[in-house]
Every structure is written in C-alpha cells, then in structure tokens.
Design an enzyme around this catalytic site. Structure first.
Site, PDB file in Angstrom:
ATOM      1  N   ASP A  11       0.881  -1.382   0.000  1.00 22.31           N
ATOM      2  CA  ASP A  11       0.019   0.056  -0.030  1.00 22.31           C
ATOM      3  C   ASP A  11       0.965   1.417   0.126  1.00 22.31           C
ATOM      4  O   ASP A  11       1.757   1.331   0.707  1.00 22.31           O
ATOM      5  CB  ASP A  11      -0.817   0.067   1.338  1.00 22.31           C
ATOM      6  N   ASP A 130     -13.466  -4.304  -1.499  1.00 20.32           N
ATOM      7  CA  ASP A 130     -13.318  -4.186  -0.142  1.00 20.32           C
ATOM      8  C   ASP A 130     -14.622  -4.744   0.562  1.00 20.32           C
ATOM      9  O   ASP A 130     -15.655  -3.761   0.172  1.00 20.32           O
ATOM     10  CB  ASP A 130     -12.782  -2.887   0.250  1.00 20.32           C
TER      11      ASP A 130
END
Length: 251
Positions: A11, A130
């Site tokens: 990330d 997600d």
C-alpha cells in the site's frame, strides 16, 4: 488445479509503503522499490501496488513508482488506485504493470471492466473489492479505501464482475484487514463458490498457518499479505515451504 501464489501487497501513499489496521492508524514502513526488490529475491509470485488514497483524493495513479519498480523487478506487477478510464489502464500498463486493479471506479462505472477486458484482455483486469459482513452469509461492498458503503451485495457484484470479463478478483475483508486474526474464510468461500475466475485472498494474515488454511478451506488461488512481510515476521519462501509441506501445490 492452478498452483497457488503468494503475493506481497504494498500500500503506497506519498511514495512510501504504509500499513494500518482496518484502514486506520497508517504508518510508513519503507521504500516501495527497495521492498519490491527484496520480495523479488524472496520468490514472490506477483506484487500488488495500491495507491491507497488516489480514489479518495481524486487523482491519478503513481506511475513514477511503477516505472522504477518495473525496471528492477521481474515478477508480475498489479497496480491499483486512481484508475478511472481506459487511458489510465493503458498508461499504467505502459509504465510496466502487467495487470491493473480497479476497485472504486469499477463500482461507479462497471463498463470500465468490460472496456478494459475488450481492449487489453481479461488477464490484465483484476477487480479489487473491499467488503464487510452485514449479516449471516451477507456482505456489502465499500469503496474509497473502505470509507463509503455502496449497499451493494458482494455475491451479486462478483457475479457481475465475472460476466463483464474481469480475469481475476482480489477480495479484501475490511473486518479482517490488518488484524492478523486470519483470512475471512466464510466470505472467501462464498465468493469462490460463486465465480469461476481466480480469487486472491486479502486481509487478515497473521501467522504461517493462515496461508495453508485459506488454500485448504476455500478455492482461493492466491493469498496476499502486507504486514507479515513488511515487518519481516515471515518471508515469502517460508510461507511457500510451509504450504508445500501441507501438500499444497505452489507456483
């Protein structure tokens, strides 16, 4: 049966690799290019880069980091965050990515999946999801880095993704993300049982047994992790060796 893959996830925010828990408490853990070189050395099957604030900040993907990594690392590279158009897909692939991951934008504009698959091939289009549990065997899809609940049923969405031509799904559990309590087996199983395209398990890996468990109990074809690898608690090689010891065929 497809050989299983182990995928470190990086990330990236402001040019640095970062990590948080349940999308909160973000902290720097290093340089993306250096981290990628180390994972390449360890035998990672692929790398995933997410520009975690690109959608939220409404800006494009971080192509300078992608270019530099692609020059130095020789494993497939998937890049996501801020990809809104076919031109963004083209530019990201041109910078050295092998696949793009579309998440928020795919929910807002599902035709982007179809257009991307038609022009570049399904193998280049991974849809990131997600999702969060809302009831017994029910999950809802979030966008913008887990900030916005789209009230979209997860199973309906993965079936639509497949029908639109995506080549792969990367399924992240918001409930499990960063907790190190193990992958979300129920959610992964439900998704793997609903589609025929490869599913990457993401969110929650905390110990070496979590990897063998996700392969033994679900149809996931790959397992992705961040903290465990970034903080050097495990190497990719150790995870693969453990899984092979359990009779799992690894890439």
């Amino acid at each position: 049966m497809l050989a299983k893959r182990i995928i470190p996830c990086l990330d990236v925010r402001d040019g640095k690799v970062v990590k948080g828990v349940n999308f909160q408490g973000i902290k720097d853990v290093g340089d993306p290019v250096e981290a990628s070189k180390e994972y390449n050395r360890q035998g990672a099957d692929e790398l995933v880069f997410y520009d975690i604030t690109a959608s939220y900040e409404e800006r494009g993907v971080f192509l300078d980091v992608v270019r530099e990594t692609a020059k130095q690392v020789f494993v497939p590279l998937t890049v996501g965050g801020g990809i809104k158009t076919v031109d963004d897909i083209r530019e990201t692939l041109r910078a050295g990515a092998d696949k793009v991951s579309v998440n928020s934008q795919a929910v807002k504009n599902p035709q982007l999946i179809r257009e991307g698959a038609d022009i570049f091939g399904s193998q280049c289009i991974c849809v990131g999801i997600d999702a969060k549990k809302i009831g017994e065997k029910k999950w809802t899809v979030y966008i913008n880095g887990g900030r916005v609940d789209m009230k979209l049923d997860l199973i309906d969405w993965v079936k639509k993704i497949e029908a639109l031509g995506a080549g792969e799904i990367c399924l992240n559990s918001i409930d499990a993300d960063g907790t190190k309590q193990g992958f979300d087996i129920d959610m992964l199983k439900a998704v793997c049982d609903s589609v025929n395209i490869p599913v990457i398990a993401s969110g929650g890996a905390g110990k070496i047994e979590d990897f063998s468990e996700v392969f033994e109990k679900t149809g996931a074809t790959a397992a992705l992790a961040a903290s465990l690898f970034h903080f050097k608690e495990l190497t990719v090689g150790q995870v693969k060796e453990h899984c092979r010891g359990k009779g799992i065929i690894m890439r």
